[in-house]
Design an enzyme around this catalytic site. Structure first.
Site, PDB file in Angstrom:
ATOM      1  N   SER A 131      62.788  84.089  72.293  1.00 36.59           N
ATOM      2  CA  SER A 131      64.075  84.793  72.240  1.00 36.59           C
ATOM      3  C   SER A 131      64.526  85.256  73.620  1.00 36.59           C
ATOM      4  O   SER A 131      65.231  86.257  73.754  1.00 36.59           O
ATOM      5  CB  SER A 131      64.023  85.997  71.285  1.00 36.59           C
ATOM      6  N   ARG A 132      64.056  84.556  74.632  1.00 38.46           N
ATOM      7  CA  ARG A 132      64.447  84.856  76.029  1.00 38.46           C
ATOM      8  C   ARG A 132      63.974  86.248  76.480  1.00 38.46           C
ATOM      9  O   ARG A 132      64.501  86.804  77.440  1.00 38.46           O
ATOM     10  CB  ARG A 132      65.979  84.753  76.227  1.00 38.46           C
TER      11      ARG A 132
END
Ligand SMILES: NC(=O)C1=CN([C@@H]2O[C@H](COP(=O)(O)OP(=O)(O)OC[C@H]3O[C@@H](n4cnc5c(N)ncnc54)[C@H](OP(=O)(O)O)[C@@H]3O)[C@@H](O)[C@H]2O)[C@H](O)CC1
Ligand SMILES: Cc1cc2nc3c(=O)[nH]c(=O)nc-3n(C[C@H](O)[C@H](O)[C@H](O)COP(=O)(O)O)c2cc1C
Ligand SMILES: Cc1ncc(COP(=O)(O)O)c(C=O)c1O
Ligand SMILES: [K+]
Length: 528
Positions: free
Chosen positions: A502-503
């Site tokens: 999710s970065r």
């Protein structure tokens, strides 16, 4: 005779293949030899020849990707004949070839369809060797992290096949009967491996395969409804297609991927899916020679190679989901050089290609930035060293502004390291010593190259190279040119980055701080 054949075929792979256009026994598809015309069809100097050969591993994947050459397509009779020759005079057993064929299929699948997205695989296996390839592929896919299921309705009572079944059963791979299979395969599977029939298929498919083929055909009706459907991967021949004339009535299956084995069969010319791979990396030169097989070389140690055009992609959809172990403050070294060494060792252990390649960014007095890759040649408490030309663009910029940044990206590890600092030339002795440790060709190259200046053509470089090669052919010391040497960046800032889902990546920054007159490295976590 063997060594002569090997030699001849190697040379063919490098230079002569583009000259093959027609042969009596095989039909060829000629791709536009765009790059070939400039690289291969012109007279080339000995240096060009040698350097091309030495890079042939890297070039080969590029060659196949760019569709440079023609590929041979086999008739049904030729495919069967090659099979017989391999398993007769050439000493292969069917078990061996099937193992390699199935492994090629599994690696081709793994190159395109990642198990994180496409985990549920159904291998539908027929009664012959094509079915055997499917059983082997299912086993390898299990080990690659997929969840395979097998439908094998007409089992062949031979030890090879029952052995393959036992191996799958020992891995708890479920076997499904045709009755167990859902009519609509689209909900339960992500990949359907079509291993029903290969090059010995003839006539119209008989039960139960007629129905199984129909279930694969039906999946395409989902294309209109935009419902996600499983991808179809056909081994060697899309089952039900005529081996030479392909999908005669146009109502057969339309695989997304085709893995041709040994060489594509004539029907593969009509394959319209996105991914055409070649597998079966076992063809000895004597076969290639006899059948005038023209096939792309396999890159590196790969068991498969893409043939045909790479799929057109929407670049905006290209993304990786990074999954890494946590990278926490309490795990890191207090000294960033030690931390760098630790990660560098990991990059070495992971067998990454050129882990010492780094992007070097500089800016001249006008503030305009430039970046390029250089190779790290040493790291210690004094800093990071690389070698280059002292009259290049980077050298001019460093003379005007002795600050630079370095960037490492270790793709296989989801890691990036940024380093910033001030730059100085290394001592002459250090440059001398390193220069003479380089291959003699690179030493001559450094003399020839007035780096970053305009050259009228490649021939000029060759000519000078050959003159110097001749001059130093007695093995005498090649003097280091004054314009060549090293730089050392003394680091003032580090950032260690590790990709996460999710970065929400890890970023640990080291910056120097003075505490009680002593320099210590402060570690801060930065937002991703
Ligand atoms: N050198 C290589 O590249 C290697 C390739 N391999 C794989 O082997 C197949 C060819 O295998 P083969 O066993 O010769 O044939 P098939 O798998 O295509 O199938 C033969 C069986 O299928 C039956 N058959 C044929 N037509 C029909 C039909 N219309 N309906 C139903 N069944 C059919 C056939 O039965 P017959 O009674 O008709 O003879 C056979 O039982 C190749 O394509 C590669 O995938 C090797 O694994 C390694 C070497
Ligand atoms: C992986 C890789 C490593 C390289 N290593 C060096 C190097 O160590 N030294 C060097 O001068 N150029 C190296 N180059 C070439 C440079 O990227 C660059 O083209 C050249 O140094 C000229 O840059 P400049 O005009 O900005 O000075 C390398 C290129 C690549 C792709
Ligand atoms: C122009 C140039 N100089 C120097 C190097 C570093 O090479 P070596 O490892 O031989 O020192 C490279 C590497 O790619 C290069 O391209
Ligand atoms: K098949």
């Amino acid at each position: 005779m063997w060594s002569q054949l090997v030699h001849k075929t190697r040379r063919m792979t490098c230079f002569l293949l583009p000259y093959y256009h027609n042969s009596p026994s095989t039909t060829k598809l000629i791709f536009t030899p765009h790059y070939a015309s400039s690289v291969f069809l012109r007279p080339v100097s000995s240096l060009a020849v040698r350097s091309f050969c030495s890079k042939s591993g890297a070039m080969s994947s590029l060659q196949s990707l760019q569709n440079l050459d023609s590929v041979s397509f086999l008739k049904q009779r030729e495919a069967a004949e090659i099979d017989e020759t391999l398993m007769g005079p050439l000493g292969f057993s069917v078990d061996q070839l099937m193992e390699l064929a199935g492994l090629s299929v599994a690696t081709s699948i793994a190159e395109v369809y990642k198990p994180t997205e496409y985990s549920r695989v159904l291998a539908i296996c027929g009664p012959g060797n094509n079915g055997g390839d499917g059983l082997v592929a299912a086993r390898h896919l299990h080990h690659f992290g997929y969840k395979p299921f097998v439908c094998y309705p007409k089992r062949t009572p031979k030890p090879l096949y029952s052995g393959l079944v036992t191996q799958l059963e020992s891995l708890s791979v479920p076997f499904l009967s045709t009755e167990d299979l859902p009519l609509d395969l689209s909900k339960d599977f992500d990949i359907l491996v079509d291993a029903m029939f290969g090059f010995s298929f003839h006539g119209a498919p008989r039960p139960p395969f007629d129905d199984l083929i129909q279930r694969l055909v039906c999946l395409h009706s989902n294309d209109q409804t935009h419902q996600k459907r499983p991808v179809i991967v056909s081994i060697d021949i899309p089952s039900g297609w005529h081996v030479e004339e392909a999908d005669i009535d146009g109502e057969g299956i339309k695989p997304d991927m085709l893995v041709s084995l040994t060489a594509p069969k004539l029907c593969a010319k009509k394959f319209c899916g996105s991914h055409h791979f070649l597998g079966g990396r076992f063809v000895p030169p004597v076969i290639a020679d006899k059948y005038k097989l023209h096939l792309p070389p396999y890159p590196g140690t790969s068991m498969c190679v893409r043939i045909g055009k790479p799929p057109q992609v929407d670049i905006s959809t290209l993304r990786e989901n990074y999954i890494s172990p946590e990278f926490l403050e309490e795990q890191v070294e207090s000294d960033p050089i030690d931390q760098f060494r630790k990660w560098f060792d990991d990059a070495m252990a992971a067998d990454l290609r050129e882990p010492n390649a780094m992007a070097l960014s500089t800016a001249g007095k006008d503030g305009k930035l430039s970046s390029r890759m250089v190779l790290l040649k040493g790291v210690d408490k004094d800093g990071f060293v690389w070698y280059t030309n002292y009259e290049s663009r980077k050298a001019r910029e460093l003379s005007e502004n002795p600050c630079a940044s370095l960037l490492f990206y270790w793709e296989g590890l989801n890691r990036q390291v940024r380093i910033e600092g001030s730059v100085q030339k290394v001592s002459d002795e250090e440059s001398e010593q390193y220069f003479h440790s380089r291959p003699r060709g690179s030493q001559i190259g450094a003399i020839v190259s007035k780096q970053s200046s305009v050259v009228p053509g490649r021939h000029v470089l060759y000519q000078q190279y050959e003159e110097l090669e001749e001059k130093f052919s007695d093995g005498s010391v090649i003097p280091k040119p004054a314009h060549w040497g090293g730089y050392r960046l003394k680091p003032k800032l580090f950032e260690f980055w590790q990709g996460q889902q999710s970065r929400l990546h890890d970023r640990l920054q080291y910056s120097p701080q003075e505490i009680d007159g002593k320099l210590v490295w402060k570690i801060d976590r930065l937002a991703p």
